[in-house]
Write an enzyme that holds these catalytic residues in place. Structure first.
Site, PDB file in Angstrom:
ATOM      1  CG  HIS A 150      -1.968  -1.115   1.225  1.00  0.00           C
ATOM      2  ND1 HIS A 150      -1.976  -2.361   1.683  1.00  0.00           N
ATOM      3  CD2 HIS A 150      -3.321  -0.876   0.723  1.00  0.00           C
ATOM      4  CE1 HIS A 150      -3.144  -2.936   1.455  1.00  0.00           C
ATOM      5  NE2 HIS A 150      -3.938  -2.097   0.884  1.00  0.00           N
TER       6      HIS A 150
ATOM      7  CG  ASP B 145      -4.152  -5.579  -4.457  1.00  0.00           C
ATOM      8  OD1 ASP B 145      -5.224  -5.077  -4.155  1.00  0.00           O
ATOM      9  OD2 ASP B 145      -3.273  -6.014  -3.767  1.00  0.00           O
TER      10      ASP B 145
END
Length: 805
Positions: A82, A156
């Site tokens: 992230h 993702d």
């Protein structure tokens, strides 16, 4: 895992979701992984494969798409994608033997979708720094060709810094498509990304055929799921599927099975309140946005009466810490609840301030249990603790399951699916058997909840009919407190509602829950014999027929003593009442007639006090009530202060002897003038506390892994005694014919007792069941509550009718 997948699918489809991005099939073999952690099933590829495949089967059994992620593996990283781009320097041989094993299993299971990982694999790609999501060799070469996957490849989120910090929204979208992705998730700028794809198609960088291939896959799946025929959600039926009782029951069961006990020095678990009278729970939280552990503290208070709770997070001041340490110093047990878990940007270890604070706790040298609600590796930071528990999640059913496990209200059988370096290996875990009652849903105990809820209507109607102003009902089945409800008010003014911890005057249930209980213990210890004669204790019983009276006859109400004498109009002390009973002439020859007699039990309690050489109430509290956790079972609550008095519904407005409302004092006049403690009456309790007593009987004298009574003495005391009468020793028995307040469907072995104030307790060993009803039907006077017998019987019948066949 299969059930979890199935329920997830049922609820997702009800909401109009037809594809979910789960399960995680990463192998979490790096304890420093800041993003996978407990999202993974294990660090063992075979364990991950087994559970992930079962989850996928559950999901896809309901025609929902599961998505295995994050290909080719996100487990062996110490960087959160992230926030940055992790790099894994494993070659194909290593990936093939570890990371790819669960993906192969998922494909063999029939998974229809796989999600890519924003991780660089330079040994596979040949291009350092290229994320797998954008790498043709990863998605097409490895996933499509080597693993023969033909389903949908999903990226993702493209807004994650592992992509967004290195590629523009347009480039990220184009590279994903060129690499082989069919579905692109969460671009930071989807308009820019779409425009870039259109330009790439127009200039020939991406072919229309390439776009069509992915679109056709998605359209085929939509057709397969019937979405072209009906893509709408019936919002009126969501309540029939979402978060329904059956789903919660399975969730609770999963939580109970997951609790993993890794260390238990000194056998601290299960915790016994009488051994650790004061408990302090300290929650280690990251900040107020995460779990504070208050739900866990509430769950602990269900099993322990004296719990202090504190939260240590970024807001905690030095003075707060000092206050917490003072609480620890005054406690007998400290439970550290770690809510340090996997969240974006979270720290997986204790920070310096938390470590310093815990060092101060350790210096207090108190027994300490550490529970990891989240990151299990945190246990390595607290190696000084006596108990280590992995509880995995901060959601409420895990908090409930953990508290139950700590206090012995459920089995502990969890096994560790990871290694905690220097401490524990895969498969480690200690087993502890369930030892005490656990409040739980009726279905867990094999009762039909909807059928059992008929008790609500029955009791509510009785309150409307003024049979009694309020009530408590408890049902025990198979070691589960399956029903425990409070109804109505303390009195007809309807100002004080009945609560679960309110104490009722249980009247003659005192005979079994106090006097008979003490007698059983003394018989076990051979300090009292059932054939002992009263002449051994009283000179008044050394002549005539009286010299034949035995302890057994007092317990079976066949002593020849009369049923009842008022006495208190002349005798108003314990000594005077005892002397009057001793001088009573017998009305029958001992052993020949059954006459239910309070007088015999008054004498029996006095004999017990002669043997134990202390007051009966003190003996019972020390020997039974306190160690059993029956903290709301006591005599004379009015002597405990206003807080106790307020928890007792009144029993009568007495206009004969005391000329006042009787509240928190024993209702029976003889017991009152004997100081509130007598063999026939005087005990106050709650339905939940009496459920513990019932479970002690059902469990043949064992509760909380401690034996209080022998199996033999319980069998003796609860068995039918020879004629006359239909009695056990101290206990009443269900009538074999005609009407019975134990109901029409309880077994013939059912034993228990009634109380004049409107109380009853019936224990059915054949069905492993107990039914407890507490009321104050004598309020405001004894003319009320004439229908109580019918209500008792109907409650029992409703319980028996709820047993699932």
């Amino acid at each position: 895992a299969f059930q979890k997948g199935l329920i997830t699918a049922l609820e997702a489809r009800a909401l109009g979701v037809h594809q979910i991005f789960a399960p995680v099939v990463d192998v979490n073999n790096n304890p420093s992984n800041p993003v996978i952690n407990i999202r993974s099933f294990s660090e063992d590829p075979e364990i991950v494969s087994k559970f992930a495949s079962a989850f996928i089967e559950g999901v896809q059994s309901q025609s929902l798409l599961a998505t295995a992620k994050h290909f080719p593996g996100h487990g062996d990283t110490n960087i959160d994608s992230h926030f940055s781009l992790p790099t894994i320097h494993h070659d194909f041989a290593r990936l093939d033997s570890v990371e790819l094993v669960p993906f192969r299993a998922a494909i063999d299971t029939g998974v229809r979708s796989i999600m890519s990982a924003h991780i660089a694999f330079p040994e596979i790609s040949g291009v350092p720094g290229r994320p797998g999501t954008l790498d043709y060799r990863i998605l097409n070469g490895l996933l499509r060709d080597s693993l023969s996957f033909e389903g949908i490849i999903v990226t993702d989120a493209l807004e994650m810094e592992g992509i967004a910090s290195y590629y523009s929204p347009g480039d990220a979208a184009i590279y994903s498509l060129l690499a082989g992705a069919d579905m692109l998730l969460i671009s930071p700028d989807e308009i820019t990304a779409i425009d870039a794809i259109i330009r790439a198609v127009k200039n020939g960088r991406i072919s229309e055929e390439r776009i069509n291939r992915s679109v056709l896959k998605i359209l085929k799946l939509k057709f397969e799921k019937g979405l072209f025929e009906n893509r709408l959600v019936d919002v009126d039926k969501l309540h029939e599927v979402i978060n329904i009782r059956d789903h919660q029951l399975i969730s609770d069961e999963i939580a109970r099975h997951s609790i993993t006990l890794l260390r238990n020095q000194g056998g601290l678990i299960p915790v016994r309140p009488h051994q650790h009278p004061k408990v302090t729970v300290i929650s280690l939280a990251e900040d107020q946005s995460g779990s504070t552990g208050s739900g866990f503290a509430r769950a602990v208070r269900d099993y322990h009466p004296d719990v202090n709770f504190h939260v240590h997070d970024r807001r905690t001041s030095n003075s707060d810490e000092n206050r917490f340490i003072e609480s620890v110093a005054q406690s007998d047990l400290v439970i550290i609840a770690s809510h340090i878990t996997v969240r974006m940007g979270s720290n997986l270890q204790l920070n310096n301030r938390q470590r310093a604070f815990l060092d101060r706790i350790i210096q207090q040298r108190k027994p300490m249990a550490v529970v990891a609600f989240g990151n299990p590796y945190i246990l390595s930071d607290l190696q000084e603790a006596d108990v280590h528990i992995a509880a995995w999640s901060s959601i409420q059913n895990h908090s409930n399951a953990t508290a139950a496990a700590i206090f012995g209200a459920s089995d502990i059988n969890g096994r560790l699916p990871i290694r905690i370096p220097g401490l524990y290996e895969i498969g480690d875990g200690l087993s502890v058997e369930k030892a005490i009652l656990r409040p739980d849903e009726p279905e867990v105990a094999g009762l039909v909840a909807d059928s059992l809820r008929r008790i609500d209507r029955l009791i509510t109607q009785a309150i409307k009919d003024s049979v009694f102003p309020g009530a408590q009902v408890a049902v025990v089945k198979d070691g589960i407190l399956a029903f425990h409800e409070s109804f109505g008010y303390h009195d007809y003014t309807k100002r004080t509602p009945v609560r679960s911890t309110d104490m009722y005057d249980i009247a003659s249930i005192t005979k079994i829950a106090a006097t008979t209980l003490a007698a059983m213990r003394l018989v076990d210890e051979e300090r009292l014999s059932l054939d002992d004669r009263l002449s051994q204790f009283y000179p008044e019983f050394r002549r005539g027929d009286k010299q034949e009276v035995t302890i057994r006859q007092l317990l079976t109400h066949t002593s020849g003593l009369p049923a009842f004498r008022t006495y208190v109009d002349e005798h108003q002390t314990k000594a005077e009442i005892l002397r009057a009973i001793l001088n009573e002439p017998l009305i029958n020859k001992p052993g020949t007639e059954y006459v239910y007699s309070d007088l015999g039990f008054i004498l029996l309690a006095d004999i017990i006090e002669q043997i134990i050489r202390e007051p009966l109430d003190r003996y019972l509290t020390r020997t039974f009530y306190y160690p059993l956790g029956m903290q709301w079972t006591l005599f004379n609550p009015h002597r405990r202060g206003r807080a106790f008095v307020n928890r007792v519904p009144p029993t009568e407005i007495d206009t004969d002897f005391r000329n006042k409302e009787i509240k928190a004092e024993v209702h029976d006049e003889r017991a009152y003038f004997m100081g509130g403690v007598a063999g026939h009456a005087g005990l106050f309790s709650t339905a939940q506390n009496l459920a513990i007593f019932a479970e002690l009987m059902l469990n043949k004298g064992v509760y909380g892994n401690r034996r209080y009574l022998s199996e033999e003495v319980i069998e003796t005391f609860t068995a039918l005694q020879p004629e006359p009468g239909n009695r056990a020793l101290g206990f009443d028995l269900r009538s074999p014919t005609g009407f019975t307040t134990a109901g029409q469907f309880t077994s013939e072995r059912t034993f228990g007792h009634l109380g004049f104030t409107g109380t009853s307790m019936w224990i059915d060993p054949e069905n492993n069941l107990a039914i407890i009803l507490l009321t104050n039907r004598t309020y405001p006077d004894r003319s009320y509550g004439s229908a109580i017998s019918r209500i008792r019987s109907m409650v029992s019948d409703e319980v028996m009718n709820s047993i699932s066949k």
